[in-house]
Design a protein around this motif. Structure first.
Motif, PDB file in Angstrom:
ATOM      1  N   MET A 101       1.848 -36.226  -8.745  1.00  0.00           N
ATOM      2  CA  MET A 101       2.500 -36.890  -9.875  1.00  0.00           C
ATOM      3  C   MET A 101       2.145 -38.520  -9.795  1.00  0.00           C
ATOM      4  N   ARG A 116       4.955 -41.595 -13.774  1.00  0.00           N
ATOM      5  CA  ARG A 116       5.492 -40.493 -14.153  1.00  0.00           C
ATOM      6  C   ARG A 116       6.811 -40.320 -13.306  1.00  0.00           C
ATOM      7  N   ARG A 117       6.537 -40.722 -11.895  1.00  0.00           N
ATOM      8  CA  ARG A 117       7.571 -40.642 -11.166  1.00  0.00           C
ATOM      9  C   ARG A 117       8.875 -41.621 -11.204  1.00  0.00           C
ATOM     10  N   LEU A 164      10.863 -40.372 -14.139  1.00  0.00           N
ATOM     11  CA  LEU A 164      11.692 -39.229 -13.872  1.00  0.00           C
ATOM     12  C   LEU A 164      12.925 -39.727 -13.019  1.00  0.00           C
ATOM     13  N   ASN A 176      16.651 -34.152 -17.725  1.00  0.00           N
ATOM     14  CA  ASN A 176      15.722 -35.367 -17.397  1.00  0.00           C
ATOM     15  C   ASN A 176      15.859 -36.179 -18.818  1.00  0.00           C
ATOM     16  N   ASP A 217      14.230 -36.367  -5.928  1.00  0.00           N
ATOM     17  CA  ASP A 217      13.654 -37.604  -6.387  1.00  0.00           C
ATOM     18  C   ASP A 217      13.190 -37.453  -8.092  1.00  0.00           C
ATOM     19  N   ASP A 232      11.445 -34.712  -9.237  1.00  0.00           N
ATOM     20  CA  ASP A 232      10.399 -33.867  -9.417  1.00  0.00           C
ATOM     21  C   ASP A 232      10.610 -32.460  -9.742  1.00  0.00           C
ATOM     22  N   SER A 277       4.747 -27.283 -11.406  1.00  0.00           N
ATOM     23  CA  SER A 277       3.611 -27.617 -10.528  1.00  0.00           C
ATOM     24  C   SER A 277       3.897 -27.111  -9.174  1.00  0.00           C
TER      25      SER A 277
END
Length: 285
Positions: free
Chosen positions: A1, A5-6, A9, A203, A231, A233, A265
């Motif tokens: 990722m 993006r991280r 999130l 999210n 985190d 993910d 994923s």
């Protein structure tokens, strides 16, 4: 990722926690909880298994059935026809309940064939998985709602129902209006339902799914049960921070019939499928 993006999130996880969506371990369950997900309602959304389906479609279905899954949501055919997939489903004693079909197909000339294919698969719902970025505005979502009502009427006439699957951006507030609320308010409940992705609802900082089920009864026949790591993910169902017992407490009022596992994923798709199934099959809420 990637880092962008991280970061997104991580920010969204904070919003979810503030909304009370990630404040209790998913495995937490009181001794007074006795309801369970019916075995026939635990399914796998096949996007999770896309890497193994690409090399061995039937073998993947067979292993999912051995784990205990009863149903699947189709998302990508990997070169197989609807009839091919139906044959493999019958051979492995799995049942397709829905298929994801692109927005442009649903609103265009491809809709009749898409509906016919879902009948061939043995499903009951045609699901739009996302909306084009060009519609990301209140006006765009109102346009989509109108298109959904028209396609939903065609689906009903075919004996099926149209659903919409959410992502995080669907829950954004734009010009003071929640985009997801536009779809809920401006689609006909008799024609259009929703496949609620629990991860993306959390999210996106949406209302708790349990509250959506109460405010909009019988509009959510299918769920994507997807967990969130600390985190932000993705995580195997039951290993993350989302409080599924709280979410499912009002699922019956929401009309939930299918709990479809999804992991966007997974490092090992079959290990993820087993862990998620084990959690849901043992869950009491």
């Amino acid at each position: 990722m990637n880092s962008t993006r991280r970061a997104f999130l991580g920010t969204a996880l904070g919003a979810a926690a503030a909304a009370g969506l990630g404040t209790a371990p998913a495995s937490a369950a009181g001794s007074d909880r006795c309801r369970r997900i019916p075995p026939s309602g635990i399914g796998m959304h096949l996007y999770t298994m896309r890497t193994t389906l690409a090399t061995d479609f039937r073998g993947t279905l067979e292993r999912l059935a051995e784990i205990g899954y009863a149903t699947v949501g189709v998302s990508g055919r990997h070169g197989n026809s609807a009839a091919d997939i139906r044959r493999m489903l019958d051979e492995t004693r799995l049942k397709a309940v829905l298929e994801h079909v692109g927005y442009d197909i649903v609103r265009g000339a491809g809709l009749p064939q898409a509906l016919e294919d879902i009948h061939t698969l043995g499903g009951k719902w045609i699901v739009v998985p996302s909306l084009p970025g060009s519609l990301h505005s209140p006006a765009g979502y109102r346009e989509a709602a109108r298109e959904f009502n028209k396609a939903g009427l065609a689906a009903r006439e075919s004996g099926l129902k149209l659903l919409y699957h959410n992502h995080g951006t669907d829950h954004q507030v734009v010009d003071g209006v929640s985009l997801y609320d536009i779809l809920l308010a401006e689609t006909d409940p008799e024609l259009v339902g929703f496949e609620l992705d629990l991860y993306w609802a959390a999210n996106g900082g949406a209302s708790a799914p349990g509250e959506l089920f109460v405010r909009h009864p019988r509009r959510f026949p299918a769920l994507h049960v997807k967990d969130m790591a600390p985190d932000g993910d993705f995580a195997d169902v039951g290993s993350g921070v989302l409080d599924f017992p709280a979410m499912f407490d009002t699922a019956r009022r929401g009309g939930v019939k299918q709990w479809l596992v999804e992991h966007d994923s997974p490092a090992d798709p079959f290990a993820s499928a087993l862990a998620s199934y084990t959690y849901l099959s043992r869950l009491r809420y």
